[in-house]
Design an enzyme around this catalytic site. Sequence first.
Site, PDB file in Angstrom:
ATOM      1  N   HIS A   1       2.174   6.981   2.643  1.00 13.76           N
ATOM      2  CA  HIS A   1       1.672   8.315   2.330  1.00 13.76           C
ATOM      3  C   HIS A   1       1.877   9.321   3.461  1.00 13.76           C
ATOM      4  O   HIS A   1       2.424   8.975   4.512  1.00 13.76           O
ATOM      5  CB  HIS A   1       0.198   8.242   1.910  1.00 13.76           C
TER       6      HIS A   1
ATOM      7  N   LYS B   1       0.865  -1.191   0.000  1.00 15.28           N
ATOM      8  CA  LYS B   1       0.000   0.000   0.000  1.00 15.28           C
ATOM      9  C   LYS B   1       0.898   1.236   0.000  1.00 15.28           C
ATOM     10  O   LYS B   1       2.052   1.174   0.420  1.00 15.28           O
ATOM     11  CB  LYS B   1      -0.866   0.005   1.261  1.00 15.28           C
TER      12      LYS B   1
ATOM     13  N   HIS C   1       1.565   8.711   7.132  1.00 10.94           N
ATOM     14  CA  HIS C   1       2.562   7.954   7.897  1.00 10.94           C
ATOM     15  C   HIS C   1       3.701   8.827   8.392  1.00 10.94           C
ATOM     16  O   HIS C   1       4.602   8.346   9.080  1.00 10.94           O
ATOM     17  CB  HIS C   1       3.153   6.823   7.040  1.00 10.94           C
TER      18      HIS C   1
HETATM   19  N1  ARG Z   1      -0.660  -0.613   9.942  1.00  9.17           N
HETATM   20  C1  ARG Z   1      -1.580   0.115  10.761  1.00  9.17           C
HETATM   21  C2  ARG Z   1      -2.198   1.259   9.974  1.00  9.17           C
HETATM   22  O1  ARG Z   1      -1.647   1.699   8.993  1.00  9.17           O
HETATM   23  C3  ARG Z   1      -0.928   0.695  11.987  1.00  9.17           C
HETATM   24  C4  ARG Z   1      -0.442  -0.314  12.987  1.00  9.17           C
HETATM   25  C5  ARG Z   1      -0.159   0.279  14.307  1.00  9.17           C
HETATM   26  N2  ARG Z   1       0.343  -0.660  15.250  1.00  9.17           N
HETATM   27  C6  ARG Z   1      -0.372  -1.576  15.892  1.00  9.17           C
HETATM   28  N3  ARG Z   1       0.243  -2.389  16.695  1.00  9.17           N
HETATM   29  N4  ARG Z   1      -1.663  -1.655  15.729  1.00  9.17           N
HETATM   30  O2  ARG Z   1      -3.258   1.721  10.369  1.00  9.17           O
END
Ligand code: ARG
Length: 562
Positions: free
Chosen positions: A127, A124, A130
């Site tokens: 962006h 993905k 992040h």
């Molecule tokens: N990949 C997730 C997102 O983009 C964030 C993960 C954050 N960390 C976790 N342990 N939930 O929304």
Amino acid sequence: MDYRRYIAEKINVDGVSADEVASLLNVPPDPAMGDYALPCFRFAKALRKSPALIAQELAAAIPADEVIAQVTALNGYLNFRLNRAGLAKDVLSRILCEGERYGTSDVGGGRVVCIDYSSVNIAKPFHIGHLSTTVIGGALYRIFNFLGYRAVGINHLGDYGTQFGKLIAAYKKWGSREEVEKGGIHAINDLYVRFNNEADEQMEHEAREYFRLIESGDKEANELFDWFKSLTLAYVQTIYDRLHITFDSYAGERFYTDKMAPVVEELRQKGLLKESEGAQIVDLEPYGMPPALILRSDGASLYLTRDLAAAIYRHDTYHFYKCLYVVAYQQNLHFKQLFKVLELMGREWAKDMVHVAYGMVSLEDGAMSTRKGKVVWLEDVLSRCVEKARAVLEEKSPDLENKDEVAELVGVGAVAFGALCNNKIKDITFSYDRALNFDGETSVYLQYTCARAASVLAKAKAEGIAAGEAPDVQPCEAEAELVKQLAAFPDAVVQAAEKYEPSLVSRCLLDIAKQFNKFYLECKIMQAEGDVRAFRLALTRAALTALKNGLTLLGIGVPEKM
Ligand code: ARG
């Protein structure tokens, strides 16, 4: 020396500890009032006296010494003026002696702090959303290490889920190895977007089938998945390198595939699991929250299930003192549910888990064209900012030799600082022009101040004048103020860790830079002579040291010249 402590220990109020006094001491907004002030209002009730009288009595009881030059009482405040010469000597010798270590301490005592940040999603776009998690997490990672904690940086990869089935289906139908190899993450994203726009029933079915194949360990499906994953990671690594971001672990959601069953079993045994419309949930109604979904009716796990397994794994593996999740506030409920379920499972350490939430970043010129339409890729924001920084440098420093390298540090730093200079929970609108303003509250202002200090020192060196120890000199107002700002740096770092707020370091650096520039304009450094010049050079070196240490903690590079 910790001046707050020193002063606090001189103050005797029945029933009030030195720690408490130290925490009450503040820095008056107007330096003319003094260097520290103690509001006496809190003591009025216990002492049955007016704050004004308490302040007067305390002032009379504290003699001046080599640290405290003067104590005065004013309107219920006790104002302290420190011995400027003593303060300057003490602070400067400490900074010059500690150098890169100025601001470090061992408050952490080796305790482990797990920090989950950036946590990108495989295949993905990486962006603009992040940016904050990546740079705030990266800054906290360095800050905790700087303070003697052992930080463990974790990139909890989003590498689990049906989207990979879709991606493989799309690749099989429209993709080719050459195209993906050439286009990398962008080509992968195109395939995924195309699937979402064009897939019919038949393809949806294939996607589910491919997902099942990944899960069941099918060789081809897993090879494709691993390939997409490695392409994504190679791509994000280029951005991490530019932002000076590192991790100790890339254990993502998939890593927990075989670690969820024991958690579900434990929930069941503890009587926490309930069936609701075929799904397995933990009822959180008594706590005012919607139910935590643990297993879908088809038996599939969820984001929350994997986070439960991950939290337990982190605890058992790292025995953390704190476990931080640097994730946008949109996931507030998710983390409240996660922590609550852990608490209900009897994990007393659930209290050590912290959701470090932050606000949204949007771009001022929302119309910025990106290769991908709506999504604003972080890479494009960085490139654009570097390009603009290059143009600004062309105008401001036409003679600069390595403009491209400096533009990279300035442009990337400006984007990072955008997410690091304000209270993290605030929503912010990023503007390239504002971020690259040499006179604003910006990283380029900090970088420029460093270059200015470095050039003074270089000039002194060229003239054979050493910028060594600080001689005994009675500092003027501007010098004394700068010393005070420099002395505040270690505490700003400690506060930043305690509040999970790197912007406290940013603010401290901006204060130092402002005061340095005031000093630079008011006190002619190289035009002075003898001890005065030596003192000013020492002060310049100390300011450069503190600014560099702070910028390094924030992950922002410092060009030698600008
Ligand atoms: N990949 C997730 C997102 O983009 C964030 C993960 C954050 N960390 C976790 N342990 N939930 O929304």
